[in-house]
Scaffold this motif. Sequence first.
Motif, PDB file in Angstrom:
ATOM      1  N   GLY A   9       0.817  -1.208   0.000  1.00  0.00           N
ATOM      2  CA  GLY A   9       0.000   0.000   0.000  1.00  0.00           C
ATOM      3  C   GLY A   9       0.850   1.258   0.000  1.00  0.00           C
ATOM      4  N   ASP A  10       0.201   2.419  -0.150  1.00  0.00           N
ATOM      5  CA  ASP A  10       0.902   3.705  -0.209  1.00  0.00           C
ATOM      6  C   ASP A  10       1.738   3.967   1.038  1.00  0.00           C
ATOM      7  N   ARG A  11       1.308   3.432   2.176  1.00  0.00           N
ATOM      8  CA  ARG A  11       2.034   3.652   3.428  1.00  0.00           C
ATOM      9  C   ARG A  11       3.027   2.523   3.717  1.00  0.00           C
ATOM     10  N   GLY A  12       3.274   1.660   2.742  1.00  0.00           N
ATOM     11  CA  GLY A  12       4.249   0.587   2.902  1.00  0.00           C
ATOM     12  C   GLY A  12       3.702  -0.640   3.604  1.00  0.00           C
ATOM     13  N   GLN A  13       2.410  -0.711   3.743  1.00  0.00           N
ATOM     14  CA  GLN A  13       1.812  -1.835   4.457  1.00  0.00           C
ATOM     15  C   GLN A  13       1.511  -2.995   3.513  1.00  0.00           C
ATOM     16  N   VAL A  14       1.702  -4.212   4.057  1.00  0.00           N
ATOM     17  CA  VAL A  14       1.421  -5.442   3.323  1.00  0.00           C
ATOM     18  C   VAL A  14       0.647  -6.363   4.261  1.00  0.00           C
ATOM     19  N   THR A  15      -0.368  -7.031   3.752  1.00  0.00           N
ATOM     20  CA  THR A  15      -1.117  -7.991   4.555  1.00  0.00           C
ATOM     21  C   THR A  15      -0.485  -9.369   4.405  1.00  0.00           C
ATOM     22  N   ILE A  16      -0.157  -9.989   5.516  1.00  0.00           N
ATOM     23  CA  ILE A  16       0.378 -11.354   5.494  1.00  0.00           C
ATOM     24  C   ILE A  16      -0.795 -12.283   5.202  1.00  0.00           C
ATOM     25  N   PRO A  17      -0.659 -13.162   4.224  1.00  0.00           N
ATOM     26  CA  PRO A  17      -1.766 -14.051   3.876  1.00  0.00           C
ATOM     27  C   PRO A  17      -2.259 -14.855   5.079  1.00  0.00           C
ATOM     28  N   LYS A  18      -3.576 -15.020   5.171  1.00  0.00           N
ATOM     29  CA  LYS A  18      -4.196 -15.712   6.303  1.00  0.00           C
ATOM     30  C   LYS A  18      -3.631 -17.116   6.491  1.00  0.00           C
ATOM     31  N   GLU A  19      -3.422 -17.823   5.405  1.00  0.00           N
ATOM     32  CA  GLU A  19      -2.870 -19.180   5.477  1.00  0.00           C
ATOM     33  C   GLU A  19      -1.533 -19.185   6.232  1.00  0.00           C
ATOM     34  N   LEU A  20      -0.684 -18.220   5.938  1.00  0.00           N
ATOM     35  CA  LEU A  20       0.617 -18.143   6.610  1.00  0.00           C
ATOM     36  C   LEU A  20       0.463 -17.704   8.061  1.00  0.00           C
ATOM     37  N   ARG A  21      -0.424 -16.732   8.307  1.00  0.00           N
ATOM     38  CA  ARG A  21      -0.650 -16.280   9.696  1.00  0.00           C
ATOM     39  C   ARG A  21      -1.137 -17.443  10.551  1.00  0.00           C
ATOM     40  N   ASP A  22      -2.096 -18.206  10.026  1.00  0.00           N
ATOM     41  CA  ASP A  22      -2.640 -19.338  10.777  1.00  0.00           C
ATOM     42  C   ASP A  22      -1.569 -20.391  11.033  1.00  0.00           C
ATOM     43  N   ARG A  23      -0.799 -20.708  10.013  1.00  0.00           N
ATOM     44  CA  ARG A  23       0.214 -21.757  10.138  1.00  0.00           C
ATOM     45  C   ARG A  23       1.326 -21.355  11.104  1.00  0.00           C
ATOM     46  N   ARG A  24       1.659 -20.077  11.151  1.00  0.00           N
ATOM     47  CA  ARG A  24       2.754 -19.599  11.997  1.00  0.00           C
ATOM     48  C   ARG A  24       2.287 -18.991  13.312  1.00  0.00           C
ATOM     49  N   GLY A  28      -3.367 -10.711  15.185  1.00  0.00           N
ATOM     50  CA  GLY A  28      -3.432  -9.258  15.191  1.00  0.00           C
ATOM     51  C   GLY A  28      -2.783  -8.691  16.445  1.00  0.00           C
ATOM     52  N   GLY A  29      -1.957  -7.685  16.297  1.00  0.00           N
ATOM     53  CA  GLY A  29      -1.270  -7.080  17.431  1.00  0.00           C
ATOM     54  C   GLY A  29       0.110  -7.658  17.688  1.00  0.00           C
ATOM     55  N   ASP A  30       0.428  -8.812  17.081  1.00  0.00           N
ATOM     56  CA  ASP A  30       1.762  -9.388  17.237  1.00  0.00           C
ATOM     57  C   ASP A  30       2.792  -8.531  16.507  1.00  0.00           C
ATOM     58  N   GLU A  31       4.001  -8.542  17.021  1.00  0.00           N
ATOM     59  CA  GLU A  31       5.108  -7.893  16.333  1.00  0.00           C
ATOM     60  C   GLU A  31       5.866  -8.961  15.560  1.00  0.00           C
ATOM     61  N   VAL A  32       6.232  -8.641  14.333  1.00  0.00           N
ATOM     62  CA  VAL A  32       7.062  -9.532  13.529  1.00  0.00           C
ATOM     63  C   VAL A  32       8.384  -8.819  13.264  1.00  0.00           C
ATOM     64  N   ARG A  33       9.414  -9.606  12.985  1.00  0.00           N
ATOM     65  CA  ARG A  33      10.726  -9.027  12.691  1.00  0.00           C
ATOM     66  C   ARG A  33      10.990  -9.113  11.196  1.00  0.00           C
ATOM     67  N   PHE A  34      11.619  -8.073  10.664  1.00  0.00           N
ATOM     68  CA  PHE A  34      12.044  -8.055   9.273  1.00  0.00           C
ATOM     69  C   PHE A  34      13.555  -8.146   9.256  1.00  0.00           C
ATOM     70  N   ILE A  35      14.074  -9.132   8.534  1.00  0.00           N
ATOM     71  CA  ILE A  35      15.511  -9.344   8.463  1.00  0.00           C
ATOM     72  C   ILE A  35      15.922  -9.291   6.998  1.00  0.00           C
ATOM     73  N   GLU A  36      16.888  -8.446   6.701  1.00  0.00           N
ATOM     74  CA  GLU A  36      17.379  -8.328   5.331  1.00  0.00           C
ATOM     75  C   GLU A  36      18.611  -9.208   5.170  1.00  0.00           C
ATOM     76  N   ILE A  43      10.521 -12.299   6.948  1.00  0.00           N
ATOM     77  CA  ILE A  43       9.609 -11.896   8.024  1.00  0.00           C
ATOM     78  C   ILE A  43       9.576 -13.037   9.028  1.00  0.00           C
ATOM     79  N   LYS A  44       9.957 -12.759  10.263  1.00  0.00           N
ATOM     80  CA  LYS A  44       9.998 -13.777  11.309  1.00  0.00           C
ATOM     81  C   LYS A  44       8.825 -13.576  12.257  1.00  0.00           C
ATOM     82  N   PRO A  45       8.057 -14.644  12.521  1.00  0.00           N
ATOM     83  CA  PRO A  45       6.947 -14.540  13.473  1.00  0.00           C
ATOM     84  C   PRO A  45       7.488 -14.372  14.891  1.00  0.00           C
ATOM     85  N   PRO A  46       6.635 -13.915  15.792  1.00  0.00           N
ATOM     86  CA  PRO A  46       7.088 -13.688  17.168  1.00  0.00           C
ATOM     87  C   PRO A  46       7.416 -15.000  17.879  1.00  0.00           C
TER      88      PRO A  46
END
Length: 89
Positions: A9-24, A28-36, A43-46
């Motif tokens: 999106g314009d503000r740099g937001q991306v929705t993590i697919p539900k399938e991946l959120r459920d599996r990992r 909502g409200g969790d913090e994820v880590r971004f590693i380059e 994207i690392k789950p909490p």
Amino acid sequence: MAEHTRKVGDRGQVTIPKELRDRRGIEGGDEVRFIEVDDEIIIKPPTDEQRLAEGYKKRADRSRQLVEEMDGTSAEATERLGGAPEWSE
């Protein structure tokens, strides 16, 4: 390895697919880590203490359940077959 495409999106937001959120277990409200790494962004789950504790509790509960099952099986075997013979050296 599953691949999912999402629009940023314009503000740099991306929705993590539900399938991946459920599996990992990402909620909502969790913090994820971004590693380059080189040319990739990971994207690392909490992994927090509460989730680790829940996992260890489930494992401990399962271990206790197995001990109870084995105790019952052992008692049944002793009842039907008698005790183990004495060993001498």
